[in-house]
Write an enzyme that holds these catalytic residues in place. Structure first.
Site, mmCIF file in Angstrom:
data_model
loop_
_atom_site.group_PDB
_atom_site.id
_atom_site.type_symbol
_atom_site.label_atom_id
_atom_site.label_comp_id
_atom_site.label_asym_id
_atom_site.label_seq_id
_atom_site.Cartn_x
_atom_site.Cartn_y
_atom_site.Cartn_z
ATOM 1 N N TYR A 1 -0.801 0.141 10.028
ATOM 2 C CA TYR A 1 -0.992 -0.582 8.760
ATOM 3 C C TYR A 1 0.184 -0.342 7.820
ATOM 4 O O TYR A 1 0.740 -1.279 7.241
ATOM 5 C CB TYR A 1 -2.299 -0.083 8.150
ATOM 6 C CG TYR A 1 -2.633 -0.538 6.755
ATOM 7 C CD1 TYR A 1 -3.077 -1.830 6.506
ATOM 8 C CD2 TYR A 1 -2.559 0.359 5.681
ATOM 9 C CE1 TYR A 1 -3.425 -2.236 5.228
ATOM 10 C CE2 TYR A 1 -2.913 -0.035 4.404
ATOM 11 C CZ TYR A 1 -3.351 -1.326 4.183
ATOM 12 O OH TYR A 1 -3.706 -1.711 2.908
ATOM 13 N N LYS B 1 2.841 -3.095 6.416
ATOM 14 C CA LYS B 1 3.058 -3.343 4.986
ATOM 15 C C LYS B 1 4.533 -3.158 4.636
ATOM 16 O O LYS B 1 5.100 -3.929 3.855
ATOM 17 C CB LYS B 1 2.193 -2.400 4.139
ATOM 18 C CG LYS B 1 0.690 -2.701 4.176
ATOM 19 C CD LYS B 1 0.354 -3.990 3.452
ATOM 20 C CE LYS B 1 -1.151 -4.189 3.286
ATOM 21 N NZ LYS B 1 -1.491 -5.491 2.702
ATOM 22 N N SER C 1 0.833 -1.206 0.000
ATOM 23 C CA SER C 1 0.000 0.000 0.000
ATOM 24 C C SER C 1 0.861 1.246 0.000
ATOM 25 O O SER C 1 1.997 1.237 0.502
ATOM 26 C CB SER C 1 -0.879 -0.013 1.251
ATOM 27 O OG SER C 1 -1.453 1.256 1.463
HETATM 28 N N1 LIG Z 1 -8.681 -1.709 -1.585
HETATM 29 C C1 LIG Z 1 -7.731 -0.800 -1.524
HETATM 30 O O1 LIG Z 1 -7.954 0.397 -1.749
HETATM 31 C C2 LIG Z 1 -6.310 -1.200 -1.209
HETATM 32 C C3 LIG Z 1 -5.313 -0.231 -1.295
HETATM 33 C C4 LIG Z 1 -4.018 -0.575 -0.974
HETATM 34 C C5 LIG Z 1 -3.739 -1.882 -0.610
HETATM 35 N N2 LIG Z 1 -4.728 -2.822 -0.552
HETATM 36 C C6 LIG Z 1 -4.378 -4.182 -0.147
HETATM 37 O O2 LIG Z 1 -4.918 -5.106 -1.078
HETATM 38 C C7 LIG Z 1 -5.290 -6.308 -0.409
HETATM 39 C C8 LIG Z 1 -6.739 -6.654 -0.732
HETATM 40 O O3 LIG Z 1 -7.565 -5.552 -0.370
HETATM 41 P P1 LIG Z 1 -9.154 -5.656 -0.409
HETATM 42 O O4 LIG Z 1 -9.646 -4.301 -0.691
HETATM 43 O O5 LIG Z 1 -9.571 -6.796 -1.252
HETATM 44 O O6 LIG Z 1 -9.447 -5.976 1.124
HETATM 45 P P2 LIG Z 1 -10.673 -6.827 1.754
HETATM 46 O O7 LIG Z 1 -10.801 -6.366 3.166
HETATM 47 O O8 LIG Z 1 -11.865 -6.770 0.872
HETATM 48 O O9 LIG Z 1 -10.124 -8.318 1.699
HETATM 49 C C9 LIG Z 1 -9.176 -8.789 2.608
HETATM 50 C C10 LIG Z 1 -9.449 -10.264 2.813
HETATM 51 O O10 LIG Z 1 -8.475 -10.752 3.731
HETATM 52 C C11 LIG Z 1 -9.114 -11.686 4.560
HETATM 53 N N3 LIG Z 1 -8.404 -11.819 5.800
HETATM 54 C C12 LIG Z 1 -8.185 -10.870 6.736
HETATM 55 N N4 LIG Z 1 -7.578 -11.419 7.801
HETATM 56 C C13 LIG Z 1 -7.405 -12.720 7.511
HETATM 57 C C14 LIG Z 1 -6.845 -13.818 8.223
HETATM 58 N N5 LIG Z 1 -6.337 -13.680 9.454
HETATM 59 N N6 LIG Z 1 -6.836 -15.029 7.643
HETATM 60 C C15 LIG Z 1 -7.351 -15.210 6.398
HETATM 61 N N7 LIG Z 1 -7.907 -14.220 5.683
HETATM 62 C C16 LIG Z 1 -7.921 -12.995 6.242
HETATM 63 C C17 LIG Z 1 -10.501 -11.106 4.792
HETATM 64 O O11 LIG Z 1 -11.419 -12.118 5.228
HETATM 65 C C18 LIG Z 1 -10.828 -10.533 3.431
HETATM 66 O O12 LIG Z 1 -11.561 -11.465 2.656
HETATM 67 C C19 LIG Z 1 -5.011 -6.077 1.067
HETATM 68 O O13 LIG Z 1 -3.746 -6.622 1.374
HETATM 69 C C20 LIG Z 1 -4.978 -4.581 1.201
HETATM 70 O O14 LIG Z 1 -4.167 -4.179 2.283
HETATM 71 C C21 LIG Z 1 -5.995 -2.510 -0.848
#
Ligand SMILES: NC(=O)c1ccc[n+]([C@@H]2O[C@H](COP(=O)([O-])OP(=O)(O)OC[C@H]3O[C@@H](n4cnc5c(N)ncnc54)[C@H](O)[C@@H]3O)[C@@H](O)[C@H]2O)c1
Length: 319
Positions: free
Chosen positions: A142, A146, A118
């Site tokens: 966070y 990361k 991120s």
């Molecule tokens: N969406 C954004 O804007 C964004 C921006 C920067 C980085 N990211 C990164 O991209 C990735 C995906 O983001 P997203 O928007 O799909 O998030 P999201 O919250 O929709 O999905 C995250 C998933 O991780 C799973 N998870 C969390 N803890 C867990 C655990 N202990 N064991 C197993 N599964 C677990 C959750 O159940 C969820 O399904 C993440 O790593 C996030 O940090 C997202």
């Protein structure tokens, strides 16, 4: 090719598994892992592993069939990691370390690992345009988690345990469905909710500038990263992805162009100091020079974020 996705039940994980099933990678089977039951896309053999990544057995379960490509997306997102210190470290750092270490212990195995990082790895003070070589100094738990995970990916890659790449994703907008606990969730809500005729809350000033990409661009970037020749990356396996630098005002203008003034009337303004403090610790524009040179792209106009959402997630709202 066998592909593993952690966080497969999440917003990005679902879109990625669907894109792979449509032929986005030459995959012959998918392993979908999450603590929640992930949806299985049609058209490809799928194995689901529903387990918390913090479970001691999880790495062995996930790696048993030696996936050639691993997308590590599971995470506790920004606001939740700030509110729940131990949970954030347990999932975002400790479980990531356990996964990488389990890969290290498997002889004759060095998969491609694409880690969803991120832009929260950066912290203030910022220049107007953040260059790739700007020193990360996160202003949230966070972001720290990361950044530490990126360092692990670099070290395991340097030592040949795996072939890793970390993508510093912009804020993904428009996020479909219900909001998660990311502090940036309102950026999507102020477009998504009025598009559907529902009210939304704006907790920051309209002049606030931020850096966005559509979920579709993020999936394209993940697929590109899985195929990339990592020799071009050198020791630093972390890439700032291209994105759209836009103000809240720019987003609202794009919404007005699409839906008219009545859509804007659905947005109420309630400044929230906690949300403002978190998002103000993120810059508004990045050069993303390295990633652009490697062919990564993103939207260049706010209206394209809306178009991507309507095409991919809400075709019933198109007119
Ligand atoms: N969406 C954004 O804007 C964004 C921006 C920067 C980085 N990211 C990164 O991209 C990735 C995906 O983001 P997203 O928007 O799909 O998030 P999201 O919250 O929709 O999905 C995250 C998933 O991780 C799973 N998870 C969390 N803890 C867990 C655990 N202990 N064991 C197993 N599964 C677990 C959750 O159940 C969820 O399904 C993440 O790593 C996030 O940090 C997202």
């Amino acid at each position: 090719m066998h592909v593993l996705i952690t966080g497969a039940a999440g917003m990005l994980g679902r879109k990625l598994s669907a894109a792979i099933a449509r032929g986005g990678l030459p995959a012959t089977r998918l392993t979908l892992a999450d603590q929640l039951d992930p949806p299985a896309p049609a058209g490809i053999p799928v194995r689901k592993i529903v387990v918390p990544l913090t479970d001691r057995q999880a790495p062995q379960l996930l790696l048993a069939d030696r996936p050639a490509v691993i997308f590590h997306l599971a995470a506790v997102v920004s606001a939740e990691a700030e509110a729940e210190f131990e949970k954030g470290y347990a999932v975002n750092l400790d479980a990531t370390r356990a996964l990488l270490d389990a890969i290290r212990r498997m002889s004759g195995y060095a998969p491609r690992l694409v880690f969803a990082s991120s832009l929260a790895v950066f912290g203030p003070p910022f220049p107007d345009l953040v260059p790739d070589e700007f020193a990360p100094n996160p202003a949230s738990s966070y972001g720290i988690q990361k950044l530490m995970a990126e360092a692990l990916v670099n070290d395991h890659s340097r030592r040949g345990h795996l072939d890793g790449i970390s993508l510093r994703l912009p804020t993904l907008c428009i996020r479909p469905g219900a909001a998660n606990r990311a502090a940036s969730g309102f950026f999507s809500a102020i477009l998504r909710e009025p598009l559907a005729g529902h009210p939304a809350n704006l907790p920051v000033a309209e002049s606030f500038r931020h850096y966005f990409a559509s979920p579709r661009s993020a999936v394209d970037a993940l697929l590109r990263a899985a195929r990339l020749d990592t020799a071009a990356l050198g020791q630093n396996r972390a890439l700032v992805l291209p994105g759209l630098s836009a103000t809240v005002h720019d987003l609202l203008e794009a919404l007005r162009d699409r839906q008219g003034a009545r859509a804007l009337a659905l947005i109420s303004r309630n400044p929230d100091p906690a949300i403002t403090a978190i998002v103000e610790s993120w810059p508004g524009a990045y050069a993303a020079t390295r990633a652009r040179a490697l062919g990564f792209t993103a939207e260049t106009r706010a209206s394209q974020l809306i178009d991507a959402y309507l095409e991919e997630d809400a075709p019933f709202l198109r007119r």
